[in-house]
Write an enzyme that holds these catalytic residues in place. Structure first.
Site, PDB file in Angstrom:
ATOM      1  N   HIS A  18       0.839  -1.197   0.000  1.00 49.78           N
ATOM      2  CA  HIS A  18       0.000   0.000   0.000  1.00 49.78           C
ATOM      3  C   HIS A  18       0.876   1.250   0.000  1.00 49.78           C
ATOM      4  O   HIS A  18       2.114   1.170  -0.039  1.00 49.78           O
ATOM      5  CB  HIS A  18      -1.016  -0.013   1.136  1.00 49.78           C
ATOM      6  N   HIS A  21       3.959   1.557   2.376  1.00 50.07           N
ATOM      7  CA  HIS A  21       5.201   0.901   1.930  1.00 50.07           C
ATOM      8  C   HIS A  21       5.830   1.706   0.790  1.00 50.07           C
ATOM      9  O   HIS A  21       7.051   1.835   0.696  1.00 50.07           O
ATOM     10  CB  HIS A  21       4.929  -0.518   1.441  1.00 50.07           C
ATOM     11  N   CYS A 126       2.358 -10.613  20.499  1.00 47.02           N
ATOM     12  CA  CYS A 126       1.423 -10.029  19.528  1.00 47.02           C
ATOM     13  C   CYS A 126       1.874 -10.459  18.136  1.00 47.02           C
ATOM     14  O   CYS A 126       2.978 -10.127  17.715  1.00 47.02           O
ATOM     15  CB  CYS A 126       1.386  -8.497  19.620  1.00 47.02           C
ATOM     16  N   CYS A 129       2.695  -7.495  15.685  1.00 52.50           N
ATOM     17  CA  CYS A 129       4.058  -6.945  15.845  1.00 52.50           C
ATOM     18  C   CYS A 129       5.099  -8.021  15.592  1.00 52.50           C
ATOM     19  O   CYS A 129       6.270  -7.712  15.418  1.00 52.50           O
ATOM     20  CB  CYS A 129       4.303  -6.446  17.266  1.00 52.50           C
ATOM     21  N   CYS A 144      -2.987  -5.051  22.069  1.00 48.32           N
ATOM     22  CA  CYS A 144      -1.789  -4.371  21.575  1.00 48.32           C
ATOM     23  C   CYS A 144      -2.232  -3.030  20.989  1.00 48.32           C
ATOM     24  O   CYS A 144      -3.113  -2.999  20.128  1.00 48.32           O
ATOM     25  CB  CYS A 144      -1.111  -5.231  20.517  1.00 48.32           C
ATOM     26  N   HIS A 147      -1.934  -2.829  17.022  1.00 41.82           N
ATOM     27  CA  HIS A 147      -2.731  -3.709  16.156  1.00 41.82           C
ATOM     28  C   HIS A 147      -4.144  -3.950  16.663  1.00 41.82           C
ATOM     29  O   HIS A 147      -4.934  -4.608  15.996  1.00 41.82           O
ATOM     30  CB  HIS A 147      -1.994  -5.033  15.947  1.00 41.82           C
ATOM     31  N   LYS A 292      -6.200   5.856  10.706  1.00 39.48           N
ATOM     32  CA  LYS A 292      -5.169   4.873  10.434  1.00 39.48           C
ATOM     33  C   LYS A 292      -5.614   4.028   9.236  1.00 39.48           C
ATOM     34  O   LYS A 292      -6.791   3.714   9.101  1.00 39.48           O
ATOM     35  CB  LYS A 292      -5.037   3.980  11.682  1.00 39.48           C
ATOM     36  N   LYS A 295      -7.783  -2.318   6.691  1.00 37.84           N
ATOM     37  CA  LYS A 295      -8.707  -3.057   5.834  1.00 37.84           C
ATOM     38  C   LYS A 295     -10.134  -2.819   6.282  1.00 37.84           C
ATOM     39  O   LYS A 295     -11.026  -2.614   5.463  1.00 37.84           O
ATOM     40  CB  LYS A 295      -8.401  -4.557   5.935  1.00 37.84           C
TER      41      LYS A 295
HETATM   42  N1  MSP Z   1       8.697  -6.779   8.250  1.00 36.89           N
HETATM   43  C1  MSP Z   1       8.863  -5.695   9.138  1.00 36.89           C
HETATM   44  C2  MSP Z   1      10.151  -4.952   8.873  1.00 36.89           C
HETATM   45  C3  MSP Z   1      11.402  -5.774   8.955  1.00 36.89           C
HETATM   46  S1  MSP Z   1      12.801  -4.849   8.528  1.00 36.89           S
HETATM   47  C4  MSP Z   1      14.062  -5.768   9.013  1.00 36.89           C
HETATM   48  C5  MSP Z   1       7.703  -4.723   8.980  1.00 36.89           C
HETATM   49  N2  MSP Z   1       7.034  -4.787   7.825  1.00 36.89           N
HETATM   50  S2  MSP Z   1       5.774  -3.867   7.431  1.00 36.89           S
HETATM   51  O1  MSP Z   1       5.273  -4.410   6.200  1.00 36.89           O
HETATM   52  O2  MSP Z   1       4.878  -3.733   8.504  1.00 36.89           O
HETATM   53  O3  MSP Z   1       6.412  -2.475   7.074  1.00 36.89           O
HETATM   54  C6  MSP Z   1       6.539  -1.430   8.011  1.00 36.89           C
HETATM   55  C7  MSP Z   1       7.089  -0.235   7.286  1.00 36.89           C
HETATM   56  O4  MSP Z   1       6.202   0.137   6.199  1.00 36.89           O
HETATM   57  C8  MSP Z   1       7.187   1.047   8.091  1.00 36.89           C
HETATM   58  O5  MSP Z   1       8.337   1.078   8.900  1.00 36.89           O
HETATM   59  C9  MSP Z   1       7.227   2.060   6.978  1.00 36.89           C
HETATM   60  O6  MSP Z   1       8.466   2.010   6.340  1.00 36.89           O
HETATM   61  C10 MSP Z   1       6.171   1.541   6.029  1.00 36.89           C
HETATM   62  N3  MSP Z   1       4.825   2.030   6.359  1.00 36.89           N
HETATM   63  C11 MSP Z   1       3.718   1.250   6.501  1.00 36.89           C
HETATM   64  N4  MSP Z   1       2.641   2.053   6.758  1.00 36.89           N
HETATM   65  C12 MSP Z   1       3.011   3.345   6.795  1.00 36.89           C
HETATM   66  C13 MSP Z   1       2.339   4.556   7.053  1.00 36.89           C
HETATM   67  N5  MSP Z   1       1.046   4.611   7.267  1.00 36.89           N
HETATM   68  N6  MSP Z   1       3.096   5.685   7.095  1.00 36.89           N
HETATM   69  C14 MSP Z   1       4.444   5.669   6.884  1.00 36.89           C
HETATM   70  N7  MSP Z   1       5.089   4.533   6.638  1.00 36.89           N
HETATM   71  C15 MSP Z   1       4.420   3.345   6.545  1.00 36.89           C
HETATM   72  O7  MSP Z   1       7.491  -3.937   9.875  1.00 36.89           O
END
Ligand code: MSP
Length: 470
Positions: A18, A21, A126, A129, A144, A147, A292, A295
């Site tokens: 999304h 990312h 969790c 997380c 949590c 989440h 936030k 889904k």
């Molecule tokens: N798999 C772990 C990371 C492991 S790294 C060794 C993880 N994955 S995640 O899919 O949840 O990705 C989290 C990351 O996605 C955040 O740190 C950020 O880079 C990005 N973001 C996801 N949602 C976001 C927002 N709403 N706003 C900003 N960044 C976002 O955690």
């Protein structure tokens, strides 16, 4: 030439990518492209995090074998990055053989260095997380807070990492900026974690089967966060690094995962006798229309939809230009069209069209150019980019565009008749627009390329609109 190794988090494959990312990955892409432009040897790593309970459950829910499910979603990430014109140097998957080999070698090193011990964990976990959680971290409903899920009770034998032994060293590395943590408010937040007290953590799980086994005990899999963090080195060939492959110059992420990156990871690296990354930069977290992304609310924005509506560069711009990099912010979908029209169609697009048309009409032949590069502007821009002030760097470019519009209007350039004056004025405009084209390229690679093609041509002509109005 210095090296510039930048990473994003590796993303969980429990759902498709999304805009959240995309935000981090685009920022890394812009920075990698910028550093390549100033002559650094850029290396940009991204990838997918594919093991753990959460993913195994998502696969089960989708009725697919784990690996097949991971392949599909990981492919969606790759495809989305390709659609967004994100040029990573490498994409690491944690289900790949090279990662498995490197992660096991790393764990083995920890064991060899005597920083692991056997213990029993009894407490809460969790799955959102993928992390143990303490009673006091739960919200008032016992869930949590990140989440909004009830944690699961866990009791199992694990291998623990002697985190506490390394805490003073990690803390001082952060305090003295040997390991830079930016922005400043994130550094304070991390230093605050040390005050709250941090415990040894387990590096293995007994009951999680979807993972990489501990090399010396097949009944245990490597804890998914520990395994995931090693991606930054396994992708570079650990335990046999190629030249200059480590340390990373910047680990980029949002602030949701700073404890893992700023405390656990440096401690693990120290324990394995490896250098610390130079910098960890955590940008803000954003909400969509004040909420936030989730889904259940149904407000998840797929970057591919933005590309369909606004084109690749339109989507890149709208994702990156919302609020200062590093701060939290809110994205209002209804404002996308307004911003697209104001900055892209009427801003940079209109300037390029207007100036190329005037030059074409004036029919002066080749326009003299490249006489006066605006060094002050370039220097200011480069400094902003080097300190990851992406939003401010974009603002600088768009200010320049506005200034040029004002200049054209004030001088009434389209009415000029004297050839010498025309040549002088057009030369300035062309120079400035070329400078804009170069600077904007890391952000909007296609647009930058088109601008340079138009204004570096022997004969400047108006071409099709860069950004059609919506
Ligand atoms: N798999 C772990 C990371 C492991 S790294 C060794 C993880 N994955 S995640 O899919 O949840 O990705 C989290 C990351 O996605 C955040 O740190 C950020 O880079 C990005 N973001 C996801 N949602 C976001 C927002 N709403 N706003 C900003 N960044 C976002 O955690």
């Amino acid at each position: 030439m210095s090296k510039f190794y930048i990473t994003t988090p590796i993303y969980y494959v429990n759902a498709k990518p999304h805009i959240g990312h995309a935000y981090t990955t685009l920022a890394a892409d812009v920075l990698a492209r910028f550093h390549a432009q100033i002559g650094d040897k850029s290396f940009f790593l991204t990838g997918t995090d594919e093991h753990g309970l959460n993913i195994a459950r998502a696969a089960e829910k989708a009725g697919k074998p784990n690996q097949e499910f991971c392949n599909e979603i990981s492919q969606k990430f790759k495809k989305t990055w390709q659609n967004l014109n994100i040029k990573y140097s490498d994409f690491i998957r944690t289900t790949s053989a090279r990662h498995k080999k490197g992660a096991q070698a790393f764990l083995f090193k920890l064991k060899e260095n005597n920083v692991l011990y056997e213990g029993e964990y009894k407490g809460l976990y969790c799955t959102g997380c993928e992390s143990f959680i303490t009673e006091k971290e739960l919200n008032k409903d016992g869930k949590c807070p990140a989440h909004l899920r009830a944690p699961e009770k866990v009791k199992e034998k694990n291998s623990f990492f002697k985190l506490k032994k390394f805490l003073p060293k990690v803390k001082s590395a952060i305090e003295f900026d040997k390991l830079k943590i930016e922005p400043a408010h994130i550094k304070s937040e991390v230093l605050g974690l040390f005050k709250q007290g941090l415990d040894d953590f387990s590096v293995s799980r007994e009951k999680v089967k979807w993972g990489i086994s501990l090399p010396w005990d097949k009944s245990q899999t490597i804890y998914v966060w520990v395994e995931a963090l090693t991606n930054y080195i396994t992708a570079r060939g650990y335990p046999n690094f190629s030249h200059n492959a480590w340390p990373a110059d910047i680990h980029l992420m949002a602030k949701d995962i700073i404890k893992f990156h700023c405390v656990y990871w440096p401690a693990m690296l120290m324990a394995a006798n490896l250098d610390l990354p130079n910098k960890i930069f955590a940008h803000g977290f954003f909400t969509i229309n004040g909420q936030k992304m989730s889904k259940s609310i149904g407000n998840i924005i797929d970057p591919n939809e933005l590309i369909d509506k606004f084109g690749v560069d339109g989507a890149r711009y709208l994702i990156l230009s919302q609020f200062p990099f590093g701060q939290d912010g809110d994205i209002q979908e209804s404002k996308f069209i307004e911003k697209y029209n104001a900055d892209l169609a009427n801003g940079i697009g209109n300037l390029a069209a207007r100036v190329s048309k005037m030059i074409e009409n004036a029919n002066l032949g080749a326009t003299a150019r490249a006489v006066s590069a605006d060094d002050k502007f370039k220097k200011e821009f480069n400094n902003l980019m080097k300190s990851l002030k992406l939003y401010e760097a974009l603002q600088l470019i768009f200010q320049k565009i506005k200034q040029l519009d004002v200049y054209i209007n004030e001088k009434r350039v389209w009415e000029m008749k004297d050839e010498n004056t025309q040549k002088k004025v057009f030369t300035k405009l062309v120079n400035d627009i070329i400078m804009i084209g170069e600077r904007i390229s890391p952000f909007l690679p296609e647009t930058g390329g088109k601008i340079l093609k138009i204004f570096r041509a022997e004969k400047i002509k108006k071409r099709e609109a860069l950004f059609p109005r919506k």
